[in-house]
Design an enzyme around this catalytic site. Structure first.
Site, PDB file in Angstrom:
ATOM      1  N   VAL B 140       0.863  -1.175   0.000  1.00 38.42           N
ATOM      2  CA  VAL B 140       0.000   0.000   0.000  1.00 38.42           C
ATOM      3  C   VAL B 140       0.898   1.223   0.000  1.00 38.42           C
ATOM      4  CG1 VAL B 140      -1.830   1.230   1.217  1.00 38.42           C
ATOM      5  CG2 VAL B 140      -1.720  -1.278   1.349  1.00 38.42           C
ATOM      6  N   CYS B 141       0.572   2.184  -0.870  1.00 39.04           N
ATOM      7  CA  CYS B 141       1.253   3.485  -0.798  1.00 39.04           C
ATOM      8  C   CYS B 141       2.751   3.283  -1.006  1.00 39.04           C
ATOM      9  CB  CYS B 141       0.894   4.076   0.573  1.00 39.04           C
ATOM     10  SG  CYS B 141       1.330   5.776   0.901  1.00 39.04           S
ATOM     11  N   THR B 142       3.596   3.932  -0.214  1.00 40.85           N
ATOM     12  CA  THR B 142       5.039   3.812  -0.377  1.00 40.85           C
ATOM     13  C   THR B 142       5.595   2.511   0.189  1.00 40.85           C
ATOM     14  OG1 THR B 142       5.281   5.165   1.599  1.00 40.85           O
ATOM     15  CG2 THR B 142       5.518   6.292  -0.509  1.00 40.85           C
TER      16      THR B 142
END
Lengths: 243, 243
Positions: B140-142
């Site tokens: 998820v995300c970074t």
């Protein structure tokens, strides 16, 4: 509705609080100072109730959004040292619930654990007192059951989780229950619908205390399609509370 | 793509893993047993990476949804005993990251803390090994930055947080980066966009392993307006990655 009116509206409950040491003058003054204009940009103190079998997103959705505010302090407060969510992971409690302190926002999540909590009068009394010492109160999902049991919802426009609507509403028959609402604000009390609705309610609260642009920016950082319309509640139809 | 192909695709990395005690036969057999048909209804074991300055919703959005699966076990795994989120609250680590175990799903959230983690080769190596011991991986995300640094994204179709897109993409120049995608699935690897996108990706994963009706029911319990369309990514425009 200002905090003082909120308390006055509770009648006898307010008088009881005034007679207790934790409702001493000093915290009152701090709240007055904040009300004088620091709220929009100054330190913002949030306490989040945690207990075993809390619902994960009830707590962490609002925390995600509120936690991007400048100069914000978020504490988890609860009856134990650790609280295990219904989904499994555990959070660390930062402050015992018995140590009441003035807050800008008291966040009350829900979850299956509320069924046990409403049967514990001492904890409900502490929740009531913490709510009365807080500038604003936001409940998510069946967190409203705890506020209902504490007598804090009587006479107010409120909502809750749609799947558990009948049970929660039965705890506060004198509240004005909204069967269709993503969230409802009545004075300094905001009650939101089930689980993910708390995230939208938190953004609405941010928009009010820090401005629409701040809320919009936070939603963009979280790549979150913010539902700004409190009346947009498709789950009222799913769960049959839209009557 | 099955797990074996995923490993094969990594070439030398897979050989290294095979020579280590934590890639012994027993765990492999357990994975084969699960692949034989228990995945849809049997025990489902999820490990979630946690580290200081993880982004709250990256972790707890997917955990909310996955935690409603029947017979699911969710463990937080990390380098410390506790991990503090960027927003403040702390979670308890259930298992040290060094104790690698086979998982049905390895969930890797992002957050500001990934900037420090990518500079710690030992932790990146453990993350790589845990990913290789897992049936599926979801970032998820970074969180994608950690997988990129571990060499797990090369040659794969992937995405990440739109606000940090350039930085994350720079860590894996040989990956096929998608500037517009709520999430991307490539074999057993799912990478999602920023923060709240992980919640949609988790529901898509649930739909695949347990069926669409289960995912739909969970979204309804959470009163969550599920975005089912991986190509619907308005934040690609907001953040200018839609090129």
């Amino acid at each position: 509705m200002k905090r003082r009116e909120f308390i006055t509206g509770l009648g006898a409950a307010a008088l009881t609080v005034a007679a207790r040491p934790w409702a001493a003058e000093a915290p009152q003054l701090r709240i007055e100072e904040r009300r004088a204009g620091k709220l929009g940009s100054g330190h913002y103190r949030i306490g989040v109730l945690v207990f075993d079998d809390y619902e994960t997103l009830d707590l962490h959705g609002p925390v995600e959004m509120l936690g991007h505010l400048a100069d914000v302090e978020i504490e988890l407060i609860g009856p134990g040292a650790v609280a295990r969510s219904f989904q499994g992971p555990k959070v660390v409690v930062d402050r015992p619930l018995a140590q009441l302190e003035p807050l800008d926002l008291f966040l009350v999540p829900g979850g299956l654990g509320t069924r046990a909590l409403v049967q514990q009068p001492e904890l409900i009394e502490l929740i009531r007192r913490q709510a009365l010492m807080s500038e604003r109160v936001l409940s998510v999902c069946t967190g409203a059951a705890l506020l209902a049991q504490a007598g804090l919802l009587d006479g107010k426009r409120v909502t809750t989780n749609k799947a558990a609507f009948a049970w929660v509403a039965s705890l506060a028959p004198d509240a004005d229950w909204q069967g269709r609402a993503r969230w409802v604000q009545d004075g300094n009390l905001t009650t939101s619908s089930g689980v993910s609705a708390g995230t939208d309610a938190a953004l609405a609260l941010i928009a009010e205390v820090r401005g629409e642009a701040v809320a919009q920016k936070i939603a963009e950082i979280a790549e979150y399609p913010w539902n700004r319309d409190a009346d947009n509640d498709p789950f009222a139809i799913t769960w049959g509370t839209d009557t």
